[in-house]
Design a protein around this motif. Structure first.
Motif, PDB file in Angstrom:
ATOM      1  N   THR A   1       0.824  -1.216   0.000  1.00  0.00           N
ATOM      2  CA  THR A   1       0.000   0.000   0.000  1.00  0.00           C
ATOM      3  C   THR A   1       0.853   1.259   0.000  1.00  0.00           C
ATOM      4  O   THR A   1       0.429   2.291  -0.521  1.00  0.00           O
ATOM      5  CB  THR A   1      -0.947  -0.014   1.211  1.00  0.00           C
ATOM      6  OG1 THR A   1      -1.697  -1.228   1.193  1.00  0.00           O
ATOM      7  CG2 THR A   1      -1.907   1.153   1.179  1.00  0.00           C
ATOM      8  N   THR A   2       2.047   1.195   0.554  1.00  0.00           N
ATOM      9  CA  THR A   2       2.927   2.365   0.565  1.00  0.00           C
ATOM     10  C   THR A   2       3.213   2.856  -0.851  1.00  0.00           C
ATOM     11  O   THR A   2       3.227   4.063  -1.104  1.00  0.00           O
ATOM     12  CB  THR A   2       4.245   2.038   1.291  1.00  0.00           C
ATOM     13  OG1 THR A   2       3.951   1.618   2.612  1.00  0.00           O
ATOM     14  CG2 THR A   2       5.154   3.256   1.350  1.00  0.00           C
ATOM     15  N   ALA A   3       3.405   1.945  -1.784  1.00  0.00           N
ATOM     16  CA  ALA A   3       3.663   2.340  -3.178  1.00  0.00           C
ATOM     17  C   ALA A   3       2.474   3.104  -3.755  1.00  0.00           C
ATOM     18  O   ALA A   3       2.648   4.090  -4.485  1.00  0.00           O
ATOM     19  CB  ALA A   3       3.970   1.114  -4.031  1.00  0.00           C
ATOM     20  N   PHE A   4       1.266   2.679  -3.417  1.00  0.00           N
ATOM     21  CA  PHE A   4       0.079   3.383  -3.899  1.00  0.00           C
ATOM     22  C   PHE A   4      -0.092   4.721  -3.193  1.00  0.00           C
ATOM     23  O   PHE A   4      -0.467   5.717  -3.811  1.00  0.00           O
ATOM     24  CB  PHE A   4      -1.172   2.520  -3.696  1.00  0.00           C
ATOM     25  CG  PHE A   4      -1.182   1.286  -4.541  1.00  0.00           C
ATOM     26  CD1 PHE A   4      -1.325   1.371  -5.909  1.00  0.00           C
ATOM     27  CD2 PHE A   4      -1.033   0.037  -3.980  1.00  0.00           C
ATOM     28  CE1 PHE A   4      -1.329   0.235  -6.707  1.00  0.00           C
ATOM     29  CE2 PHE A   4      -1.043  -1.106  -4.750  1.00  0.00           C
ATOM     30  CZ  PHE A   4      -1.192  -1.004  -6.116  1.00  0.00           C
ATOM     31  N   LEU A   5       0.194   4.755  -1.897  1.00  0.00           N
ATOM     32  CA  LEU A   5       0.051   6.007  -1.147  1.00  0.00           C
ATOM     33  C   LEU A   5       1.045   7.065  -1.619  1.00  0.00           C
ATOM     34  O   LEU A   5       0.694   8.248  -1.698  1.00  0.00           O
ATOM     35  CB  LEU A   5       0.238   5.747   0.350  1.00  0.00           C
ATOM     36  CG  LEU A   5      -0.932   5.115   1.066  1.00  0.00           C
ATOM     37  CD1 LEU A   5      -0.523   4.660   2.459  1.00  0.00           C
ATOM     38  CD2 LEU A   5      -2.095   6.082   1.158  1.00  0.00           C
ATOM     39  N   ILE A   6       2.258   6.667  -1.927  1.00  0.00           N
ATOM     40  CA  ILE A   6       3.258   7.627  -2.387  1.00  0.00           C
ATOM     41  C   ILE A   6       2.782   8.301  -3.670  1.00  0.00           C
ATOM     42  O   ILE A   6       2.842   9.532  -3.797  1.00  0.00           O
ATOM     43  CB  ILE A   6       4.625   6.951  -2.583  1.00  0.00           C
ATOM     44  CG1 ILE A   6       5.241   6.613  -1.230  1.00  0.00           C
ATOM     45  CG2 ILE A   6       5.577   7.833  -3.392  1.00  0.00           C
ATOM     46  CD1 ILE A   6       6.489   5.770  -1.302  1.00  0.00           C
ATOM     47  N   GLY A   7       2.289   7.518  -4.616  1.00  0.00           N
ATOM     48  CA  GLY A   7       1.788   8.089  -5.869  1.00  0.00           C
ATOM     49  C   GLY A   7       0.602   9.004  -5.654  1.00  0.00           C
ATOM     50  O   GLY A   7       0.519  10.089  -6.228  1.00  0.00           O
ATOM     51  N   CYS A   8      -0.330   8.587  -4.825  1.00  0.00           N
ATOM     52  CA  CYS A   8      -1.544   9.377  -4.600  1.00  0.00           C
ATOM     53  C   CYS A   8      -1.233  10.673  -3.855  1.00  0.00           C
ATOM     54  O   CYS A   8      -1.733  11.738  -4.216  1.00  0.00           O
ATOM     55  CB  CYS A   8      -2.559   8.545  -3.819  1.00  0.00           C
ATOM     56  SG  CYS A   8      -4.170   9.329  -3.714  1.00  0.00           S
ATOM     57  N   VAL A   9      -0.408  10.588  -2.820  1.00  0.00           N
ATOM     58  CA  VAL A   9      -0.058  11.792  -2.057  1.00  0.00           C
ATOM     59  C   VAL A   9       0.726  12.763  -2.933  1.00  0.00           C
ATOM     60  O   VAL A   9       0.528  13.982  -2.843  1.00  0.00           O
ATOM     61  CB  VAL A   9       0.713  11.427  -0.777  1.00  0.00           C
ATOM     62  CG1 VAL A   9       1.327  12.637  -0.121  1.00  0.00           C
ATOM     63  CG2 VAL A   9      -0.209  10.717   0.203  1.00  0.00           C
ATOM     64  N   ALA A  10       1.591  12.254  -3.797  1.00  0.00           N
ATOM     65  CA  ALA A  10       2.349  13.132  -4.694  1.00  0.00           C
ATOM     66  C   ALA A  10       1.409  13.883  -5.632  1.00  0.00           C
ATOM     67  O   ALA A  10       1.560  15.096  -5.832  1.00  0.00           O
ATOM     68  CB  ALA A  10       3.358  12.323  -5.496  1.00  0.00           C
ATOM     69  N   VAL A  11       0.426  13.186  -6.182  1.00  0.00           N
ATOM     70  CA  VAL A  11      -0.530  13.838  -7.087  1.00  0.00           C
ATOM     71  C   VAL A  11      -1.398  14.841  -6.324  1.00  0.00           C
ATOM     72  O   VAL A  11      -1.665  15.946  -6.810  1.00  0.00           O
ATOM     73  CB  VAL A  11      -1.395  12.779  -7.803  1.00  0.00           C
ATOM     74  CG1 VAL A  11      -2.562  13.419  -8.523  1.00  0.00           C
ATOM     75  CG2 VAL A  11      -0.539  11.986  -8.766  1.00  0.00           C
ATOM     76  N   LEU A  12      -1.844  14.480  -5.123  1.00  0.00           N
ATOM     77  CA  LEU A  12      -2.644  15.409  -4.321  1.00  0.00           C
ATOM     78  C   LEU A  12      -1.840  16.655  -3.960  1.00  0.00           C
ATOM     79  O   LEU A  12      -2.353  17.773  -4.026  1.00  0.00           O
ATOM     80  CB  LEU A  12      -3.148  14.722  -3.047  1.00  0.00           C
ATOM     81  CG  LEU A  12      -4.267  13.713  -3.224  1.00  0.00           C
ATOM     82  CD1 LEU A  12      -4.497  12.938  -1.930  1.00  0.00           C
ATOM     83  CD2 LEU A  12      -5.544  14.407  -3.657  1.00  0.00           C
ATOM     84  N   PHE A  13      -0.574  16.466  -3.589  1.00  0.00           N
ATOM     85  CA  PHE A  13       0.293  17.602  -3.275  1.00  0.00           C
ATOM     86  C   PHE A  13       0.446  18.513  -4.491  1.00  0.00           C
ATOM     87  O   PHE A  13       0.327  19.740  -4.374  1.00  0.00           O
ATOM     88  CB  PHE A  13       1.670  17.105  -2.819  1.00  0.00           C
ATOM     89  CG  PHE A  13       2.613  18.202  -2.444  1.00  0.00           C
ATOM     90  CD1 PHE A  13       2.659  18.686  -1.149  1.00  0.00           C
ATOM     91  CD2 PHE A  13       3.470  18.755  -3.389  1.00  0.00           C
ATOM     92  CE1 PHE A  13       3.533  19.703  -0.800  1.00  0.00           C
ATOM     93  CE2 PHE A  13       4.339  19.770  -3.061  1.00  0.00           C
ATOM     94  CZ  PHE A  13       4.374  20.250  -1.760  1.00  0.00           C
ATOM     95  N   ASP A  14       0.711  17.902  -5.650  1.00  0.00           N
ATOM     96  CA  ASP A  14       0.885  18.694  -6.868  1.00  0.00           C
ATOM     97  C   ASP A  14      -0.368  19.475  -7.221  1.00  0.00           C
ATOM     98  O   ASP A  14      -0.288  20.633  -7.618  1.00  0.00           O
ATOM     99  CB  ASP A  14       1.275  17.793  -8.044  1.00  0.00           C
ATOM    100  CG  ASP A  14       2.683  17.235  -7.911  1.00  0.00           C
ATOM    101  OD1 ASP A  14       3.456  17.736  -7.070  1.00  0.00           O
ATOM    102  OD2 ASP A  14       2.997  16.276  -8.645  1.00  0.00           O
ATOM    103  N   SER A  15      -1.528  18.866  -7.060  1.00  0.00           N
ATOM    104  CA  SER A  15      -2.764  19.568  -7.420  1.00  0.00           C
ATOM    105  C   SER A  15      -3.138  20.623  -6.393  1.00  0.00           C
ATOM    106  O   SER A  15      -3.653  21.677  -6.763  1.00  0.00           O
ATOM    107  CB  SER A  15      -3.906  18.574  -7.598  1.00  0.00           C
ATOM    108  OG  SER A  15      -4.245  17.980  -6.371  1.00  0.00           O
ATOM    109  N   LEU A  16      -2.870  20.380  -5.130  1.00  0.00           N
ATOM    110  CA  LEU A  16      -3.212  21.370  -4.104  1.00  0.00           C
ATOM    111  C   LEU A  16      -2.320  22.604  -4.166  1.00  0.00           C
ATOM    112  O   LEU A  16      -2.781  23.722  -3.971  1.00  0.00           O
ATOM    113  CB  LEU A  16      -3.115  20.752  -2.706  1.00  0.00           C
ATOM    114  CG  LEU A  16      -4.273  19.899  -2.261  1.00  0.00           C
ATOM    115  CD1 LEU A  16      -3.961  19.238  -0.918  1.00  0.00           C
ATOM    116  CD2 LEU A  16      -5.544  20.710  -2.161  1.00  0.00           C
TER     117      LEU A  16
END
Length: 131
Positions: A48-63
Protein backbone atom coordinates in the motif's frame (compact mmCIF):
# COMPACT_ATOMS: atom_id res chain seq x y z
CA UNK A 1 3.07 -3.65 -25.59
CA UNK A 2 1.67 -0.13 -25.30
CA UNK A 3 -1.77 -1.52 -24.43
CA UNK A 4 -0.32 -3.56 -21.57
CA UNK A 5 1.60 -0.56 -20.23
CA UNK A 6 -1.52 1.65 -20.39
CA UNK A 7 -3.53 -1.04 -18.61
CA UNK A 8 -0.95 -1.24 -15.83
CA UNK A 9 -0.95 2.56 -15.46
CA UNK A 10 -4.75 2.65 -15.26
CA UNK A 11 -4.86 -0.17 -12.72
CA UNK A 12 -2.26 1.63 -10.57
CA UNK A 13 -4.21 4.89 -10.82
CA UNK A 14 -7.48 3.23 -9.79
CA UNK A 15 -5.90 1.46 -6.83
CA UNK A 16 -3.96 4.56 -5.76
CA UNK A 17 -7.10 6.70 -5.55
CA UNK A 18 -8.50 4.46 -2.82
CA UNK A 19 -5.44 2.82 -1.21
CA UNK A 20 -7.55 1.05 1.39
CA UNK A 21 -8.61 -1.39 -1.36
CA UNK A 22 -5.17 -2.89 -2.07
CA UNK A 23 -4.49 -2.88 1.68
CA UNK A 24 -7.66 -4.87 2.39
CA UNK A 25 -7.15 -7.21 -0.57
CA UNK A 26 -3.61 -8.09 0.50
CA UNK A 27 -4.44 -8.24 4.22
CA UNK A 28 -7.40 -10.58 3.89
CA UNK A 29 -6.27 -12.48 0.78
CA UNK A 30 -2.70 -13.16 1.87
CA UNK A 31 -3.80 -13.53 5.50
CA UNK A 32 -6.22 -16.28 4.53
CA UNK A 33 -3.55 -17.96 2.42
CA UNK A 34 -0.72 -18.07 5.00
CA UNK A 35 -2.74 -17.90 8.25
CA UNK A 36 -0.33 -15.35 9.75
CA UNK A 37 -2.06 -12.02 10.36
CA UNK A 38 1.10 -10.18 11.41
CA UNK A 39 2.99 -11.13 8.25
CA UNK A 40 -0.06 -10.31 6.11
CA UNK A 41 -0.38 -6.90 7.79
CA UNK A 42 3.27 -6.08 7.11
CA UNK A 43 2.97 -7.12 3.46
CA UNK A 44 -0.23 -5.09 3.10
CA UNK A 45 1.60 -2.05 4.52
CA UNK A 46 4.52 -2.52 2.15
CA UNK A 47 2.35 -2.83 -0.96
CA UNK A 48 0.00 0.00 0.00
CA UNK A 49 2.93 2.36 0.56
CA UNK A 50 3.66 2.34 -3.18
CA UNK A 51 0.08 3.38 -3.90
CA UNK A 52 0.05 6.01 -1.15
CA UNK A 53 3.26 7.63 -2.39
CA UNK A 54 1.79 8.09 -5.87
CA UNK A 55 -1.54 9.38 -4.60
CA UNK A 56 -0.06 11.79 -2.06
CA UNK A 57 2.35 13.13 -4.69
CA UNK A 58 -0.53 13.84 -7.09
CA UNK A 59 -2.64 15.41 -4.32
CA UNK A 60 0.29 17.60 -3.28
CA UNK A 61 0.88 18.69 -6.87
CA UNK A 62 -2.76 19.57 -7.42
CA UNK A 63 -3.21 21.37 -4.10
CA UNK A 64 -0.09 23.48 -4.35
CA UNK A 65 0.11 23.78 -8.15
CA UNK A 66 3.61 22.35 -8.28
CA UNK A 67 5.51 19.42 -9.71
CA UNK A 68 7.54 18.77 -6.55
CA UNK A 69 5.32 16.15 -4.87
CA UNK A 70 7.13 12.94 -5.73
CA UNK A 71 10.53 14.59 -5.41
CA UNK A 72 9.70 15.97 -1.97
CA UNK A 73 8.53 12.57 -0.80
CA UNK A 74 11.67 10.88 -2.12
CA UNK A 75 13.82 13.61 -0.57
CA UNK A 76 12.30 13.04 2.87
CA UNK A 77 12.68 9.27 2.49
CA UNK A 78 16.36 9.68 1.57
CA UNK A 79 16.93 12.07 4.47
CA UNK A 80 15.23 9.64 6.85
CA UNK A 81 17.38 6.80 5.54
CA UNK A 82 20.50 8.90 5.97
CA UNK A 83 19.60 9.82 9.53
CA UNK A 84 18.76 6.23 10.42
CA UNK A 85 21.96 5.00 8.79
CA UNK A 86 23.99 7.53 10.73
CA UNK A 87 22.34 6.53 14.00
CA UNK A 88 22.86 2.85 13.24
CA UNK A 89 26.51 3.40 12.35
CA UNK A 90 27.14 5.34 15.55
CA UNK A 91 25.43 2.70 17.68
CA UNK A 92 26.65 -0.53 16.04
CA UNK A 93 29.62 0.52 13.92
CA UNK A 94 28.05 -0.96 10.78
CA UNK A 95 25.03 -0.37 8.58
CA UNK A 96 22.29 -2.85 7.72
CA UNK A 97 20.86 -1.32 4.54
CA UNK A 98 17.96 -3.77 4.33
CA UNK A 99 16.79 -2.89 7.84
CA UNK A 100 17.11 0.86 7.13
CA UNK A 101 15.16 0.57 3.87
CA UNK A 102 12.41 -1.45 5.53
CA UNK A 103 12.17 1.03 8.41
CA UNK A 104 11.99 4.05 6.10
CA UNK A 105 9.43 2.28 3.90
CA UNK A 106 7.19 1.41 6.87
CA UNK A 107 7.51 4.87 8.40
CA UNK A 108 6.55 6.24 5.00
CA UNK A 109 3.37 4.16 5.18
CA UNK A 110 2.27 5.95 8.33
CA UNK A 111 3.35 9.37 7.09
CA UNK A 112 1.70 8.92 3.69
CA UNK A 113 -1.49 7.62 5.34
CA UNK A 114 -1.76 10.76 7.45
CA UNK A 115 -0.95 13.02 4.50
CA UNK A 116 -3.47 11.14 2.34
CA UNK A 117 -6.26 11.74 4.85
CA UNK A 118 -5.32 15.41 5.33
CA UNK A 119 -4.95 16.15 1.61
CA UNK A 120 -8.15 14.29 0.71
CA UNK A 121 -10.09 16.27 3.33
CA UNK A 122 -8.70 19.51 1.91
CA UNK A 123 -9.53 18.51 -1.68
CA UNK A 124 -13.04 17.39 -0.76
CA UNK A 125 -13.53 20.59 1.24
CA UNK A 126 -12.43 22.68 -1.75
CA UNK A 127 -14.81 20.79 -4.03
CA UNK A 128 -17.74 21.26 -1.65
CA UNK A 129 -17.03 24.95 -1.18
CA UNK A 130 -16.73 25.65 -4.90
CA UNK A 131 -19.88 23.69 -5.80
Amino acid sequence: MAVIWESIKHLYAYLAVVPILPFAIVLFGYGAYIQDRKKAFRLAMDITTAFLIGCVAVLFDSLFSSQFGIYGILLFMLLGGGLLGNAQFRKRGSIDAKKIFRTVWRLSFFTMSILYVVFMCIVIGKLVLTA
